[in-house]
Design an enzyme around this catalytic site. Structure first.
Site, PDB file in Angstrom:
ATOM      1  CG  ASP A  31       5.411  15.645  10.280  1.00  0.00           C
ATOM      2  OD1 ASP A  31       4.380  16.297  10.506  1.00  0.00           O
ATOM      3  OD2 ASP A  31       5.417  14.387  10.204  1.00  0.00           O
ATOM      4  CB  ILE A  32       7.863  11.641  13.082  1.00  0.00           C
ATOM      5  CG1 ILE A  32       8.790  10.517  13.472  1.00  0.00           C
ATOM      6  CG2 ILE A  32       6.437  11.147  12.861  1.00  0.00           C
ATOM      7  CD1 ILE A  32       8.475   9.909  14.839  1.00  0.00           C
ATOM      8  CG  ASN A  88      -4.292  19.094   8.338  1.00  0.00           C
ATOM      9  OD1 ASN A  88      -4.608  19.677   7.308  1.00  0.00           O
ATOM     10  ND2 ASN A  88      -3.234  18.294   8.407  1.00  0.00           N
ATOM     11  CG  HIS A 101       0.060  20.578  14.601  1.00  0.00           C
ATOM     12  ND1 HIS A 101      -0.925  20.003  15.369  1.00  0.00           N
ATOM     13  CD2 HIS A 101       0.019  19.926  13.414  1.00  0.00           C
ATOM     14  CE1 HIS A 101      -1.518  19.041  14.683  1.00  0.00           C
ATOM     15  NE2 HIS A 101      -0.976  18.973  13.486  1.00  0.00           N
ATOM     16  CG  HIS A 103       1.381  20.295   8.792  1.00  0.00           C
ATOM     17  ND1 HIS A 103       1.905  19.023   8.938  1.00  0.00           N
ATOM     18  CD2 HIS A 103       0.174  20.273   9.398  1.00  0.00           C
ATOM     19  CE1 HIS A 103       1.034  18.266   9.600  1.00  0.00           C
ATOM     20  NE2 HIS A 103      -0.020  19.006   9.892  1.00  0.00           N
TER      21      HIS A 103
HETATM   22  P1  AMP Z   1      -2.050  16.561  11.808  1.00  0.00           P
HETATM   23  O1  AMP Z   1      -2.394  15.257  11.137  1.00  0.00           O
HETATM   24  O2  AMP Z   1      -2.299  17.776  11.006  1.00  0.00           O
HETATM   25  O3  AMP Z   1      -2.673  16.602  13.200  1.00  0.00           O
HETATM   26  O4  AMP Z   1      -0.480  16.529  11.988  1.00  0.00           O
HETATM   27  C1  AMP Z   1       0.164  15.758  12.960  1.00  0.00           C
HETATM   28  C2  AMP Z   1       1.566  15.565  12.461  1.00  0.00           C
HETATM   29  O5  AMP Z   1       2.358  15.117  13.551  1.00  0.00           O
HETATM   30  C3  AMP Z   1       1.690  14.484  11.361  1.00  0.00           C
HETATM   31  O6  AMP Z   1       2.230  15.082  10.186  1.00  0.00           O
HETATM   32  C4  AMP Z   1       2.642  13.469  11.969  1.00  0.00           C
HETATM   33  O7  AMP Z   1       3.533  12.919  11.038  1.00  0.00           O
HETATM   34  C5  AMP Z   1       3.359  14.288  13.029  1.00  0.00           C
HETATM   35  N1  AMP Z   1       3.899  13.530  14.145  1.00  0.00           N
HETATM   36  C6  AMP Z   1       3.291  12.530  14.835  1.00  0.00           C
HETATM   37  N2  AMP Z   1       4.098  12.089  15.820  1.00  0.00           N
HETATM   38  C7  AMP Z   1       5.240  12.833  15.750  1.00  0.00           C
HETATM   39  C8  AMP Z   1       6.455  12.850  16.494  1.00  0.00           C
HETATM   40  N3  AMP Z   1       6.687  12.014  17.530  1.00  0.00           N
HETATM   41  N4  AMP Z   1       7.405  13.732  16.139  1.00  0.00           N
HETATM   42  C9  AMP Z   1       7.208  14.574  15.101  1.00  0.00           C
HETATM   43  N5  AMP Z   1       6.081  14.603  14.365  1.00  0.00           N
HETATM   44  C10 AMP Z   1       5.116  13.753  14.680  1.00  0.00           C
END
Ligand code: AMP
Ligand code: ZN
Length: 115
Positions: A31-32, A88, A101, A103
């Site tokens: 995760d970024i 989520n 996805h 986590h």
């Molecule tokens: P959600 O809020 O459950 O939809 O999770 C989306 C996740 O994607 C968040 O934890 C973000 O930090 C992560 N995210 C967004 N952009 C990227 C990216 N380019 N690379 C890796 N993770 C990302």
């Protein structure tokens, strides 16, 4: 593949990510914006908006995702201490990326209830 989807672009290699695991139907990457010392996203290659769009045809995929989560927790060394798998769904659930996805969070003590 959805052309406007961030995770489809990561899966296609069009956007970089730190990929930790991949197989024919699943990838996992860091995760970024990590919320724990270890924070991976486990993602089906197939574009599915969220759990509300799952069908019985996806049952083995979801089972495999959970099996991969356990394997990664073990390989990354936090399985025995404990960890959390989070999904989520929709706005009130905190979903911000519209490609299913899970986590995988580890490396610290988790709190309950979640925010
Ligand atoms: P959600 O809020 O459950 O939809 O999770 C989306 C996740 O994607 C968040 O934890 C973000 O930090 C992560 N995210 C967004 N952009 C990227 C990216 N380019 N690379 C890796 N993770 C990302
Ligand atoms: Zn997608």
């Amino acid at each position: 593949m959805a052309s406007d989807c961030l995770f489809c672009k990561i899966i296609q290699g069009e956007i970089p990510a730190t990929i930790i695991y991949k197989d024919a139907e699943i990838i996992a990457f860091k995760d970024i914006d990590p919320q724990a010392p270890q924070h991976l996203l486990i993602v089906p290659r197939k574009h599915i908006r969220n759990v509300l769009d799952l069908t019985t045809a996806d049952n083995s995929l979801i089972g495999n995702i959970y099996q991969v989560a356990g394997k990664l927790a073990h390989d990354l060394g936090f399985a025995e201490d404990g960890f959390r798998i989070v999904n989520n769904c929709n706005d009130a659930g905190g979903q911000t990326v519209w490609h299913l996805h899970f986590h995988l969070l580890g490396g610290r003590d988790m709190t309950w209830p979640p925010g």
